[in-house]
Design an enzyme around this catalytic site. Structure first.
Site, PDB file in Angstrom:
ATOM      1  N   GLY A  60       0.792  -1.225   0.000  1.00 33.13           N
ATOM      2  CA  GLY A  60       0.000   0.000   0.000  1.00 33.13           C
ATOM      3  C   GLY A  60       0.823   1.272   0.000  1.00 33.13           C
ATOM      4  O   GLY A  60       0.289   2.357  -0.184  1.00 33.13           O
ATOM      5  N   CYS A  94     -19.195 -12.602 -19.358  1.00 36.73           N
ATOM      6  CA  CYS A  94     -20.519 -12.683 -19.988  1.00 36.73           C
ATOM      7  C   CYS A  94     -20.490 -13.739 -21.098  1.00 36.73           C
ATOM      8  O   CYS A  94     -21.407 -14.574 -21.211  1.00 36.73           O
ATOM      9  CB  CYS A  94     -20.895 -11.318 -20.550  1.00 36.73           C
ATOM     10  SG  CYS A  94     -22.609 -11.159 -21.036  1.00 36.73           S
ATOM     11  N   CYS A 113     -28.105  -9.185 -16.127  1.00 37.78           N
ATOM     12  CA  CYS A 113     -27.529  -8.938 -17.450  1.00 37.78           C
ATOM     13  C   CYS A 113     -28.502  -9.401 -18.525  1.00 37.78           C
ATOM     14  O   CYS A 113     -29.006 -10.526 -18.471  1.00 37.78           O
ATOM     15  CB  CYS A 113     -26.191  -9.675 -17.577  1.00 37.78           C
ATOM     16  SG  CYS A 113     -25.515  -9.623 -19.261  1.00 37.78           S
ATOM     17  N   CYS A 148     -23.282  -7.185 -18.733  1.00 36.05           N
ATOM     18  CA  CYS A 148     -22.054  -7.329 -17.957  1.00 36.05           C
ATOM     19  C   CYS A 148     -20.978  -6.394 -18.504  1.00 36.05           C
ATOM     20  O   CYS A 148     -20.756  -6.349 -19.715  1.00 36.05           O
ATOM     21  CB  CYS A 148     -21.504  -8.751 -18.047  1.00 36.05           C
ATOM     22  SG  CYS A 148     -22.504  -9.966 -17.212  1.00 36.05           S
ATOM     23  N   CYS A 178     -26.681 -12.551 -20.451  1.00 40.72           N
ATOM     24  CA  CYS A 178     -26.358 -13.833 -19.821  1.00 40.72           C
ATOM     25  C   CYS A 178     -27.139 -14.073 -18.540  1.00 40.72           C
ATOM     26  O   CYS A 178     -27.022 -15.128 -17.921  1.00 40.72           O
ATOM     27  CB  CYS A 178     -24.859 -13.947 -19.551  1.00 40.72           C
ATOM     28  SG  CYS A 178     -24.324 -12.956 -18.137  1.00 40.72           S
TER      29      CYS A 178
END
Lengths: 258, 357, 297
Positions: free
Chosen positions: C30, C270, C239, C264, C242
Site C-alpha cells: 500500500g 458474460c 444482465c 455485464c 447472460c
C-alpha cells in the site's frame, strides 16, 4: 491544585536569525491553572506561545510536560509523530484567526468530528452526537451542524474552533488572542463562555493577549513581557492592582480599568 | 457508440488511415520536406528541441511534420524517442562566457564590454503582414546581411556585478546534480532539479507565470541583465582519455534576470538572479524561465511564499505539457464503469429523497 | 518483432529500476514508491504506469490480457494489447483464466483470480489524500504518521448530506492495517475482490511516477463507519445477455426513446456464461447486442 506542575519551562529562548524572539523564560504551570501572558505586540509573547506549543523549535531551553502517566517529557525532544499525537490528544490550540484552526471547506459537524476521528472514533452516530453536544455547549444551534464555517459570523467561527479544540478533552490548551478581531459585545459573550468551560473542564490554559481586561477575567496568574523577556509575574490581581515594574505600571495605567 | 464491444481493432486502423490522409492535405500541393521545416520553421524546431529535451534539428523537424505542425504533439514524439536512447556520456557544463555570440543585449547598461549586439530579432519589426512572402517572392530587407563578426568571449553582466559583491553569488553547491529523467522529483526540491524541470516546461505555462510575477503576484522587480544567443561547444571527458574533448556545437539562448532583494536577517541587501536557458533561439521562454526561477527562490531567500509562481509544487508539477496534455485528453477514454457507479448512486439518492418528501 | 526497440520497449536498465520499485512496493503493501517513470509512446493518463509495470514483468512465456472498463475490445485496451504483441511478441488472450498478466483500467475481472496471476492497474491519481490535501509534502507526512482521520471526514460529510456514503469509485481502502491506498478508479463493487486476493496486485501511475502493490492474500479493507458499513452497488435487474445477477452491469442506451439494457461490463465473463447456456431474462441475444453497439461506428 496538585503539588506537581503540569508544564515546566526552563530558560526558553528563541532567535529569528539575529533578532530576539524571547529569552530565558522560565515558569511552571499547575493543573487547572490559567496563565496569562500579556504585553504589547512585538514583546515576544506569540513567539513564546509558538515555542511552547511546538509550532516552533526554540533556539534554547526546555519545555517539560507531565503526561497522563505522570512522567515528565521534554516535548521538543519528542519525535514528530509523538509531538503530533500530543497535539491531537492531550493538547489543543485556539488560534486568533479561526481560519487557521478550522477546515473551512467542510461542515461544522465534520470540523468537530475530525478531531474525534483523528483519535480513532469510527461510529458515525456517536461522532455526530458528540459534535452536536459540543455545538450546544458553545451555543451554536443544532440546525447549523451541516453548514460550512464560512457561513458563520466571526464570533461563531471562534466558538466553533473552541468546540473543535475541546471535544477531545485536552488537558492543556494554548490560546492566542482568542477574542482578537471581534466586536466588544461579541468578545464579552465569548469570554463568559470560555471562563465557564475552563472552570467546568478544569483545563490548564496558557493564554496570550494584549488585552488586560481579558487577562483579568480569565487568568489566575500573569506574566508581563517586554522586548522578549518576562519583566514581571504574579497573581493576576496583584500584578494589575499593584504593578512593580515601571513598564507594567505604564501598561496598566494606559488601559481602562475593568 | 464508438466504444463498441466488438470492432475496436477496425476502428483504430481506420482512424490511423484517416490521420495519414489529413497530414498530407491536398496532394496537388507539393509535400513539405523535413529540410524545409528544419531551415524555414527554425523557431518551431527550437521549441520542440527545448521542450522535447533533445538537441537534434532533423528529428525535431520530422516530428513537426509527423504531428501536422502540432508542437505539443511533436514534443511528445521527441520525448518518447529520447527516453529509449542509451546514455553514453554526461557532458561538461557548457561555458556561455565562451559563446560565439550572435545576439547579446543588456537592459541594465547602455554599453558594456563586448557591446550590445541586436542580431536576428523580431524586436523593432513592425508587425505588418508581408504580402511579398505570400507571393513567394523575397521579402523586403533581404540582400546579404551585414558581415557582423560574432563576438568571442565576453563577460556576463552578472559577473560585473559579482565583482562588486552587489549580486548574490552562484557558487557550486557541490554534490551530484539531480536528473529528473532518472529520478522522480520529490518536493521540496533544489534548484538543479527546479531548473531542469523549468527547461522542459511548456513555454506558455512559464510565460503566463512569469507575466503574473510582473503584475504583482510575487513581484521581484526584474531587469533583463543580459540575454545572449549563439553557439557554444559541448565537451565530454571520456573515461579512458581523462581530458575534455569537444563533440559538437549547439545553439542556446541564455537569460539572466537581475532582481531587487531587500535583504534578510542573514543577508545584506543585494541583487538576486533568475536564470533561463533554452536550446536554439528561445528568447521568450528563456526570459519567462528566468522570472519563474527567481520567483521559486523566494522561499530560500526568506520571502513570503504567497503567489502561484512561488509555489514549487504548483509550478513544477503542472508545467510539463506532455504530462498535462495526456492527462487532460485522457478524459476522452471511456469512463462508463465509473459513470455507471455514479448513476447508481445518484438514482439511489434521488429515490431516498422522493421517499422522505 | 518488427521494432527497432528493446524487448517490451523499455531498455533493461529501466526494467531493473522498475523491478526494484516493485519489490519495495511488495515489501511495504500500500505504500507509494516513487520511481523514475519514463515517457512512453502512449500519452500520460492513458495507462503509461500500467504499461511500464507490464513491460518490466512480462516475458515471452507470459499470456497477456488487457481490459478497459472490463472489456477486452475497448479501443484503449486494443491499443495497449497491440503494443505488447508488437514489442514483446507475447501471446494475448481474452480469457481471464488463461492470462498470466492482466492489465486493467477501471475493473477487476468477475472470474476470481488465482495464485501466479498478476493484476496490473492503471492509476491516474495514486494519492488517496489528494482531495483533502493537495500538497505532497504534507500527504507524505500524513502517511508516515498514519494520520488518516481526514479520510473519514469525507465519508462523514457524505452521510451528513446524503444519508449514505456517496463515493462510488476509487473508494479508499486500508491495506494490511497500515496504509490508506487509492484502488484506482475501479467501482467500489470491485473493492471486496482485492481483499486477500490470491493474485499479486500491482498499481502503476506513470504521470505521477508512483508504484504500489498489494501482495497475495493481503488484507484490504474499505474505509467505513461502524454504523454505516461499506456496501457495494446493486442493480434491480440482471444482465440482458447472460442473466448474471452477480456481476457489474453497464447501462447501454438502445434508442432515442430512453430504451436501456443492462449488460455485464466484463465481456469475457458474460461470454463464458452464454457459452454455458445462460440466457438473459430480457431474452436479448448476443446478436442483438452486437447490432446495437456496432450501429454507431
Amino acid at each position: 491544585m496538585s503539588a506537581a506542575p503540569m508544564l515546566s519551562v526552563k530558560d526558553l529562548t528563541h532567535w529569528y536569525g539575529a533578532r530576539l524572539g524571547c529569552r530565558d523564560v522560565s515558569f511552571d504551570l499547575w493543573p487547572g491553572e490559567v496563565l496569562g501572558i500579556v504585553g504589547e505586540s512585538g514583546s515576544g509573547k506569540s513567539t513564546l506561545l509558538s515555542c511552547l506549543s511546538c509550532a516552533n523549535q526554540p533556539s534554547g531551553g526546555q519545555v517539560l510536560y507531565r503526561d497522563r502517566t505522570g512522567a515528565m517529557v521534554d516535548v521538543h525532544a519528542l519525535s514528530e509523530p509523538r509531538q503530533r499525537l500530543l497535539m491531537r490528544s492531550d493538547w489543543g490550540v485556539v488560534h486568533q484567526n479561526p481560519r487557521d484552526g478550522l477546515r473551512m471547506g467542510v461542515s461544522a459537524g465534520a470540523n468537530i468530528g475530525e478531531r474525534l476521528m483523528a483519535v480513532g472514533a469510527r461510529h458515525y452516530g456517536d461522532i455526530r452526537t458528540g459534535a452536536q453536544d459540543w455545538l450546544g455547549r458553545v451555543e451554536i444551534a443544532d440546525d447549523r451542524t451541516d453548514d460550512l464555517p464560512r457561513t458563520f459570523s466571526g464570533g461563531m467561527q471562534q466558538r466553533l474552533q473552541i468546540a473543535r479544540t475541546l471535544v477531545t478533552h485536552p488537558r492543556l490548551v494554548f490560546m492566542d488572542e482568542p477574542t482578537g478581531g471581534l466586536d466588544v459585545s461579541v468578545q464579552a459573550r465569548l469570554l463568559d463562555l470560555l471562563r465557564g468551560l475552563v472552570a467546568d473542564l478544569g483545563l490548564s490554559v496558557i493564554i496570550v493577549t494584549h488585552d488586560l481586561a481579558v487577562a483579568r477575567l480569565l487568568a489566575h496568574r500573569l506574566m508581563v513581557m517586554k522586548d522578549g523577556t518576562v519583566i514581571e509575574s504574579g497573581l493576576t490581581d496583584q500584578v494589575l492592582d499593584d504593578p512593580h515594574h515601571p513598564y507594567t505600571q505604564l501598561l496598566v495605567s494606559s488601559v481602562l480599568q475593568v | 457508440m464508438y466504444v463498441a464491444v466488438k470492432g475496436g481493432e477496425a476502428a483504430i486502423d481506420n482512424a490511423h488511415r484517416l490521420l495519414a490522409e489529413e497530414r498530407r492535405g491536398n496532394p496537388d500541393v507539393p509535400e513539405l520536406t523535413v529540410a524545409q521545416i528544419r531551415e524555414q520553421m527554425a523557431l518551431a524546431v527550437d521549441r520542440v528541441m527545448t521542450e522535447g529535451s533533445l538537441y537534434d534539428r532533423d528529428l525535431a523537424a520530422l516530428a513537426i511534420k509527423q504531428a501536422h505542425g502540432d508542437l505539443v504533439e511533436a514534443i511528445f514524439l521527441i520525448r518518447a524517442y529520447r527516453t529509449t536512447l542509451p546514455r553514453l556520456a554526461v557532458s561538461e557544463p557548457i561555458d556561455t562566457n565562451a559563446m560565439h555570440v550572435r545576439r547579446r543585449i543588456s537592459a541594465t547598461y547602455k554599453d558594456l564590454p563586448g557591446g550590445q549586439v541586436l542580431g536576428p530579432t523580431f524586436d523593432y519589426t513592425h508587425r505588418l503582414l508581408d504580402f511579398a512572402l505570400a507571393a513567394e517572392g523575397t521579402a523586403d530587407n533581404t540582400g546579404p546581411a551585414p558581415a557582423e563578426a560574432p563576438v568571442e568571449r565576453c563577460a556576463r553582466v552578472t559577473d560585473l556585478l559579482n565583482d562588486e559583491g552587489l549580486i548574490q553569488g552562484e557558487g557550486d553547491p557541490g554534490g551530484p546534480v539531480g536528473d529528473i529523467t532518472r529520478a522522480p522529483v520529490t518536493y521540496p526540491c533544489d534548484r538543479d532539479v527546479r531548473l531542469q524541470t523549468l527547461a522542459r516546461a511548456d513555454e506558455g505555462w512559464l510565460l503566463a507565470l512569469g507575466y503574473s510575477t510582473q503584475r504583482g503576484y510575487a513581484n521581484n522587480h526584474p531587469f533583463a541583465g543580459e540575454i545572449r544567443m549563439g553557439e557554444v561547444s559541448v565537451e565530454i571527458v571520456p573515461e579512458d582519455l581523462g581530458f575534455a574533448v569537444c563533440i559538437g556545437e549547439i545553439t542556446v539562448t541564455e537569460c539572466e534576470m537581475i532582481n531587487q532583494f531587500k535583504g534578510s536577517k542573514t543577508a545584506p541587501p543585494q541583487f538576486t538572479r533568475g536564470y533561463g536557458l533554452t536550446f536554439g533561439f528561445g528568447e521568450r521562454k528563456a526570459m519567462s524561465m528566468a522570472l519563474v526561477d527567481r520567483a521559486l527562490r523566494g522561499g530560500d531567500l526568506g520571502e513570503d511564499v504567497v503567489a502561484p509562481a512561488q509555489d514549487q509544487e504548483f509550478v513544477l508539477s503542472h508545467g510539463d505539457n506532455v504530462e498535462a496534455s495526456g492527462f487532460v485528453q485522457h478524459l476522452k477514454l471511456p469512463h462508463y464503469v465509473d459513470f455507471q457507479g455514479e448513476l447508481v448512486t445518484v438514482r439511489a439518492l434521488r429515490a431516498k429523497a422522493e421517499e422522505t418528501r | 518483432m518488427d521494432t527497432g526497440y528493446n524487448y517490451a520497449y523499455l531498455d533493461e536498465q529501466t526494467k531493473r529500476m522498475i523491478r526494484r520499485a516493485i519489490l519495495k512496493a511488495v515489501a511495504i503493501p500500500g505504500y507509494q514508491v516513487p520511481f523514475a517513470g519514463r515517457e512512453m509512446p502512449l500519452p500520460y493518463g492513458w495507462g503509461t504506469g500500467g504499461i511500464q509495470l507490464t513491460a518490466a514483468v512480462i516475458g515471452p512465456d507470459d499470456t497477456l490480457k488487457v481490459i478497459d472498463q472490463g472489456a477486452d475490445d475497448t479501443t484503449n485496451a486494443v491499443s495497449i494489447r497491440r503494443f505488447f504483441a508488437r514489442t514483446a511478441a507475447v501471446a494475448t488472450t481474452e480469457k481471464t483464466t488463461e492470462a498470466t498478466v492482466i492489465q486493467t483500467r477501471h475493473r477487476i475481472p468477475e472470474t476470481p483470480l488465482r495464485e501466479g496471476q498478476m493484476l496490473i492497474y492503471q492509476v491516474p491519481i495514486p494519492e488517496p489524500l489528494r482531495w483533502m490535501e493537495p500538497r505532497e509534502t504534507e500527504t507524505r507526512k500524513m502517511h508516515a504518521l498514519q494520520e488518516y482521520g481526514v479520510m473519514h471526514v469525507k465519508l462523514y460529510e457524505d452521510i451528513a448530506h446524503y444519508g449514505r456514503i456517496a463515493t462510488s469509485y476509487n473508494y479508499p481502502v486500508l491495506v494490511n492495517g497500515r496504509y490508506v491506498m487509492a484502488p484506482s478508479p475501479i467501482p467500489k463493487f470491485d473493492n471486496p475482490k482485492m481483499d486477500r486476493m490470491p493474485a499479486l496486485q500491482l498499481f502503476g501511475a506513470g504521470r505521477e511516477k508512483r508504484i504500489y502493490a498489494v501482495p497475495p492474500y493481503t488484507r484490504v479493507e474499505s474505509l467505513d463507519f461502524d454504523d454505516h458499513p461499506f456496501e457495494v452497488q446493486t442493480w434491480d435487474g440482471a444482465c440482458a445477455l447472460c442473466g448474471a445477477t452477480d456481476s457489474y452491469l453497464d447501462e447501454v442506451v438502445t434508442d432515442d426513446a430512453g430504451g436501456r439494457m443492462f449488460v455485464c461490463s466484463d465481456s469475457d465473463y458474460c461470454g463464458d456464461r452464454r457459452a454455458a447456456g445462460h440466457v438473459g431474462d430480457q431474452g436479448a441475444t448476443a446478436a442483438d447486442y452486437v447490432r446495437v453497439t456496432e450501429a454507431g461506428q
